[in-house]
Design an enzyme around this catalytic site. Sequence first.
Site, PDB file in Angstrom:
ATOM      1  N   LYS A   1      15.276  11.436   1.682  1.00  0.00           N
ATOM      2  CA  LYS A   1      16.007  10.657   0.628  1.00  0.00           C
ATOM      3  C   LYS A   1      15.475  10.799  -0.727  1.00  0.00           C
ATOM      4  O   LYS A   1      14.379  10.891  -0.894  1.00  0.00           O
ATOM      5  CB  LYS A   1      15.972   9.033   0.936  1.00  0.00           C
ATOM      6  CG  LYS A   1      17.130   8.744   2.143  1.00  0.00           C
ATOM      7  CD  LYS A   1      16.991   7.258   2.522  1.00  0.00           C
ATOM      8  CE  LYS A   1      17.774   6.965   3.697  1.00  0.00           C
ATOM      9  NZ  LYS A   1      19.265   7.071   3.455  1.00  0.00           N
TER      10      LYS A   1
ATOM     11  N   ASP B   1      19.486  12.871   7.666  1.00  0.00           N
ATOM     12  CA  ASP B   1      19.964  11.662   7.073  1.00  0.00           C
ATOM     13  C   ASP B   1      21.295  10.948   7.799  1.00  0.00           C
ATOM     14  O   ASP B   1      21.505   9.829   7.330  1.00  0.00           O
ATOM     15  CB  ASP B   1      19.953  11.578   5.622  1.00  0.00           C
ATOM     16  CG  ASP B   1      19.775  10.200   4.954  1.00  0.00           C
ATOM     17  OD1 ASP B   1      19.155   9.444   5.817  1.00  0.00           O
ATOM     18  OD2 ASP B   1      20.146   9.899   3.845  1.00  0.00           O
TER      19      ASP B   1
ATOM     20  N   ARG C   1      24.448   7.582  13.351  1.00  0.00           N
ATOM     21  CA  ARG C   1      25.547   7.979  14.230  1.00  0.00           C
ATOM     22  C   ARG C   1      25.012   8.703  15.701  1.00  0.00           C
ATOM     23  O   ARG C   1      25.687   8.668  16.707  1.00  0.00           O
ATOM     24  CB  ARG C   1      26.567   9.040  13.685  1.00  0.00           C
ATOM     25  CG  ARG C   1      26.091  10.502  13.164  1.00  0.00           C
ATOM     26  CD  ARG C   1      26.912  10.859  12.098  1.00  0.00           C
ATOM     27  NE  ARG C   1      26.980  10.269  10.859  1.00  0.00           N
ATOM     28  CZ  ARG C   1      27.699  10.402   9.631  1.00  0.00           C
ATOM     29  NH1 ARG C   1      28.530  11.484   9.849  1.00  0.00           N
ATOM     30  NH2 ARG C   1      27.458   9.866   8.520  1.00  0.00           N
TER      31      ARG C   1
END
Length: 520
Positions: free
Chosen positions: A294, A364, A368
């Site tokens: 990030k 990232d 899921r």
Amino acid sequence: MSALTLSTSSAAALRADAVVVGVAKSDKAGKADKARTAVVVAPGGEAVDKAFDGKLAATLETLGASGGEGEVTKLPAPAGVKAPLVVAVGLGELPDEDELFDAETLRRAAGAAARALAGSKKAVLALPVEDAEAVAAVSEGALLGAYSFTAFRGKKNGGKAKSGKDTSAPLAEIAVAGAKPRDKAHKAAAERAQVLADEVHRARDLINTPSNDLNPKTFADRARAVAKDHELAFEVLDEKALAKGGFGGILGVGVGSAVPPRLVRIAHTHPKAERTVALIGKGITYDSGGISLKPAGHNETMKCDMSGAAAVLSAVTAAARLGLQVNVTGWLALAENMPSGSATRPGDVLTMYSGKTVEVLNTDAEGRLVMADALTRACEEEPDAVVDIATLTGAMMVALGNRTFGIMSNDDDFREGLHEAAEEAGEEAWPMPLPTHLRKAMDSPVADIANVGERAGGGLAAGLFLEEFISEDTVWAHLDIAGPAFNEGGPFGYTPKGGTGSGVRTLIRLVERTAEGELG
């Protein structure tokens, strides 16, 4: 946790640090001077207004109060009121004569008042409580607003003001005036409010706990302790069991961390239950983005990426505490997403628990992956419905902002029912579609599916990815709580800064509706 009591005594006659009254905006003419009155005292505050010789509204106007929602005005109490302080909280527009204040307005007002009285020992809430629904709303709002996370504050650096009052501590005791403790409906409403607030606070505490104290192992240990306290079934799969079972998604996300992942199953069962709901929560205890790191400015709050798992743990526990006649199984998909020499790389292919293969194009987009494995495992038990909850995509925040979560489902009626449950609980949510045309962008040249597709509609594409791991004919819904799970701004209503416990009340209401035979 703040103590809650109901009282039939006059609010003016109760001893406390403060008495809270509601005020509203009105365009009706005043009787005395026939002038338009901007502020009126709401039902419940009559005894306090009488102590002001009927001039409480006028006094508040002089102090600049408008009656706007959430506005808090403090003033010294006059003779005739046992409490030394009066707190007026705005309720917004005064309803028509044949209408009542809606529940969420009362929740937010009570929460704002409770926040304003942090550090106080006791407050009396003289707000409109004409029926059990209002009693529930005022009780819930006050208890939810009376929250503070102090676990990591040093003893020498507390929140004491010059008066010596610990302003970091939540309001200790709440008395709801005008409610009837011997009325079964009022008593039940208060008891439910206490459980609901307890469990929202549990989720908030977990979310606010820094990642060096809460990792997959310690989260699983805390869930084990909760299960023991409330006689819940408990099972945890460690990294060896996950590898043996073929949980490639959870393992692929957690492989870069020094702390291995966990999959927790925690369940409430009722001997007379006829239906089962499975709840699956994303539990990324820290999300660095992995190798797809990030950017600066996006890491500081990533301890909150386990908010879905916290919500599930709290919802299952609430179902047990409320004795709901329904089976509720919770799955906590716990991992830490870190970059290291052993971390999953962009371009790697993972074999999921379902047997499907996933090309990881962006590490990232990890939530899921852990959720997919947990969803497949949950579906094996053939529940009547499956609901997952996750801080899944920034795209959902772009679409719905910071206070509203999205609801996606493979069943229109179920999505509508979940939206209704959220509205009943007082949580802002919005139904979202699952456009099938977005699925093609997740085609992979080397695997069954890629973990990301087009950037546009990313929150919807994430829902489509999860749907790939739902067994045929299983009713399923996905809640993306990325926006409201963590409040980086100032507190408002009953919502604190930091972890909010978003989704807990919706899940509890969904489970209650299921127990009542209203699954859809």
